[in-house]
Design a protein around this motif. Sequence first.
Motif, PDB file in Angstrom:
ATOM      1  N   ALA A   1       0.827  -1.207   0.000  1.00  0.00           N
ATOM      2  CA  ALA A   1       0.000   0.000   0.000  1.00  0.00           C
ATOM      3  C   ALA A   1       0.860   1.255   0.000  1.00  0.00           C
ATOM      4  O   ALA A   1       0.539   2.248  -0.664  1.00  0.00           O
ATOM      5  CB  ALA A   1      -0.934  -0.007   1.212  1.00  0.00           C
TER       6      ALA A   1
ATOM      7  N   LEU B   1       2.140   1.794  -3.545  1.00  0.00           N
ATOM      8  CA  LEU B   1       1.111   2.335  -4.431  1.00  0.00           C
ATOM      9  C   LEU B   1       0.871   3.819  -4.143  1.00  0.00           C
ATOM     10  O   LEU B   1       0.783   4.638  -5.066  1.00  0.00           O
ATOM     11  CB  LEU B   1      -0.188   1.544  -4.272  1.00  0.00           C
ATOM     12  CG  LEU B   1      -1.371   2.031  -5.098  1.00  0.00           C
ATOM     13  CD1 LEU B   1      -1.052   1.984  -6.586  1.00  0.00           C
ATOM     14  CD2 LEU B   1      -2.613   1.189  -4.799  1.00  0.00           C
ATOM     15  N   ALA B   2       0.779   4.177  -2.867  1.00  0.00           N
ATOM     16  CA  ALA B   2       0.567   5.585  -2.508  1.00  0.00           C
ATOM     17  C   ALA B   2       1.716   6.455  -2.996  1.00  0.00           C
ATOM     18  O   ALA B   2       1.503   7.567  -3.480  1.00  0.00           O
ATOM     19  CB  ALA B   2       0.400   5.718  -0.996  1.00  0.00           C
TER      20      ALA B   2
ATOM     21  N   VAL C   1      -1.947  -2.636  -7.421  1.00  0.00           N
ATOM     22  CA  VAL C   1      -3.163  -1.827  -7.518  1.00  0.00           C
ATOM     23  C   VAL C   1      -4.392  -2.722  -7.363  1.00  0.00           C
ATOM     24  O   VAL C   1      -5.319  -2.410  -6.600  1.00  0.00           O
ATOM     25  CB  VAL C   1      -3.215  -1.071  -8.865  1.00  0.00           C
ATOM     26  CG1 VAL C   1      -4.608  -0.509  -9.115  1.00  0.00           C
ATOM     27  CG2 VAL C   1      -2.201   0.052  -8.883  1.00  0.00           C
TER      28      VAL C   1
ATOM     29  N   ASN D   1      -4.636  -3.987  -3.775  1.00  0.00           N
ATOM     30  CA  ASN D   1      -4.989  -2.923  -2.843  1.00  0.00           C
ATOM     31  C   ASN D   1      -6.494  -2.664  -2.815  1.00  0.00           C
ATOM     32  O   ASN D   1      -7.041  -2.294  -1.779  1.00  0.00           O
ATOM     33  CB  ASN D   1      -4.246  -1.636  -3.218  1.00  0.00           C
ATOM     34  CG  ASN D   1      -4.441  -0.528  -2.190  1.00  0.00           C
ATOM     35  OD1 ASN D   1      -3.932  -0.611  -1.089  1.00  0.00           O
ATOM     36  ND2 ASN D   1      -5.165   0.505  -2.566  1.00  0.00           N
ATOM     37  N   ASP D   2      -7.163  -2.868  -3.943  1.00  0.00           N
ATOM     38  CA  ASP D   2      -8.607  -2.644  -4.009  1.00  0.00           C
ATOM     39  C   ASP D   2      -9.401  -3.939  -3.822  1.00  0.00           C
ATOM     40  O   ASP D   2     -10.605  -3.972  -4.098  1.00  0.00           O
ATOM     41  CB  ASP D   2      -8.982  -1.973  -5.339  1.00  0.00           C
ATOM     42  CG  ASP D   2      -8.654  -0.479  -5.318  1.00  0.00           C
ATOM     43  OD1 ASP D   2      -9.024   0.182  -4.334  1.00  0.00           O
ATOM     44  OD2 ASP D   2      -8.021   0.007  -6.269  1.00  0.00           O
TER      45      ASP D   2
ATOM     46  N   ALA E   1      -5.748   2.302 -11.458  1.00  0.00           N
ATOM     47  CA  ALA E   1      -6.301   2.737 -10.183  1.00  0.00           C
ATOM     48  C   ALA E   1      -7.549   3.596 -10.362  1.00  0.00           C
ATOM     49  O   ALA E   1      -8.394   3.667  -9.467  1.00  0.00           O
ATOM     50  CB  ALA E   1      -5.236   3.506  -9.392  1.00  0.00           C
TER      51      ALA E   1
ATOM     52  N   THR F   1      -8.034   6.616  -4.133  1.00  0.00           N
ATOM     53  CA  THR F   1      -7.072   5.515  -4.083  1.00  0.00           C
ATOM     54  C   THR F   1      -5.853   5.890  -3.250  1.00  0.00           C
ATOM     55  O   THR F   1      -5.341   5.074  -2.475  1.00  0.00           O
ATOM     56  CB  THR F   1      -6.638   5.131  -5.503  1.00  0.00           C
ATOM     57  OG1 THR F   1      -7.792   4.742  -6.260  1.00  0.00           O
ATOM     58  CG2 THR F   1      -5.648   3.973  -5.475  1.00  0.00           C
TER      59      THR F   1
ATOM     60  N   SER G   1      -4.868   3.957   0.160  1.00  0.00           N
ATOM     61  CA  SER G   1      -3.555   3.324   0.227  1.00  0.00           C
ATOM     62  C   SER G   1      -2.783   3.790   1.461  1.00  0.00           C
ATOM     63  O   SER G   1      -2.155   2.982   2.163  1.00  0.00           O
ATOM     64  CB  SER G   1      -2.746   3.638  -1.037  1.00  0.00           C
ATOM     65  OG  SER G   1      -3.398   3.157  -2.184  1.00  0.00           O
TER      66      SER G   1
ATOM     67  N   THR H   1      -4.216   2.135   4.583  1.00  0.00           N
ATOM     68  CA  THR H   1      -3.772   0.747   4.709  1.00  0.00           C
ATOM     69  C   THR H   1      -2.308   0.671   5.116  1.00  0.00           C
ATOM     70  O   THR H   1      -1.914  -0.144   5.948  1.00  0.00           O
ATOM     71  CB  THR H   1      -3.982  -0.005   3.377  1.00  0.00           C
ATOM     72  OG1 THR H   1      -5.360   0.038   3.022  1.00  0.00           O
ATOM     73  CG2 THR H   1      -3.534  -1.455   3.488  1.00  0.00           C
ATOM     74  N   ALA H   2      -1.486   1.544   4.524  1.00  0.00           N
ATOM     75  CA  ALA H   2      -0.055   1.529   4.807  1.00  0.00           C
ATOM     76  C   ALA H   2       0.241   1.828   6.271  1.00  0.00           C
ATOM     77  O   ALA H   2       1.175   1.268   6.854  1.00  0.00           O
ATOM     78  CB  ALA H   2       0.662   2.532   3.910  1.00  0.00           C
TER      79      ALA H   2
END
Length: 409
Positions: A134, A137-138, A241, A244-245, A281, A339, A343, A346-347
């Motif tokens: 995550a 991705l962020a 991606v 993550n979703d 994303a 998104t 992210s 979650t991170a």
Amino acid sequence: MPTIHSPARLRCNDLLHPIVAGLISVIVNYGGTFILVFQAAKVAGLGPELTASWVWSISIGVGVTGLLLSWVTREPIITAWSTPAAAFLVTALATTPYAEAVGAYLVSALAFVVLGLSGYFERLIRLIPAGVAAGLLAGILLQFGIKAFGGMSVDPALAGLLIVAYVVLKRISARYAVVGILVLGLVFLLSQNRVDLSGLELKLAAPVFTRPQFSLNALLSVALPLFLITLTGQYMPGMLVLRNDGFKASANPIVTITGLGSLVMAPFGSHAFNIAAITAAIATGREAHEDPSRRWIAGVAAGVCYILVGMFGVTLAAVFMAFPSTFITTLAGLALLGTIGASLATALADAKVREAALITFLAAAANITLLGIGGAFWGLVIGLLAYAVLNGRIPWSAQPGATAAIEQA
């Protein structure tokens, strides 16, 4: 008395948002990065016919593979051409004969087919901790969020309008915010005559076959970098991606199908296509549809749009590229805000992984480039090393329960 919604209205709502999400991902791809293909074609000395064939092959290939994968998996599998590979080719094609470059495309595509069939890529993806994934991705998407607001310095009227409209529409109806700014932005640009479509000629593209040639120089200087750049810069963040979703489609058939597609289209000019990362994303998050089971429609819609662009070659690609860059960057950044926020949440959720995830986020956002390999790869490497040092173990030595958590990320 409860409101009764007709089936037709429900079907319309189910289709509108994912279709618009798919359309936005296509616009962002063509408007944001496709210029690299034209630059590479110019460096290679390709004429209009070979350039149009490159556009045809890559658009049709991306469209067909994305449509097929989304339809079969019922997940939003957005495919795209390899953007970092196109940037690499801008310099590589200056010293490599085009026929040898086509041979290198074939070798690289074949390597992806073998990788997908072997199953090792899927195992690699499953070993990455959810927080680190995550954070990666962020970090990758952060620049797009920054550019959305950076447009205020370049075109304050257009960027300001889109930002204000997005916030207002989010307050009124969050589901229609991205749709609304797309329509409003187009109306604003057309009213000011800022989309110049004069001189465009609508005509079908014709693929041109190039007989591939193979050389050791092209194998080492084009095929190998092309494979590594696409693997680390596109496939890995693209799969993250999806994860993550909450989507669980196996990486193996995705890598195999896109590799086969690249193999078929390489003689017509396609350098490489793969699962999309950043533009994916746009279609995998809540803005595409509140119900994740409906978001696969965005993948099908994007596939259809790519096929239409491919049929008309450079003509429709030029339409997308006619939009001002501020419109593309602001639209993409605002569409990705949800998104980016999810992210980051979650991170930073798990205290044990938080610092490693934060390091991953910052390293990926720094977009480090070393040895010709881009920031996504180095952000992941630095994040995994930080995780290993901070937790006293490498990720794949974690207990079995960690794998389930990764799959749900």
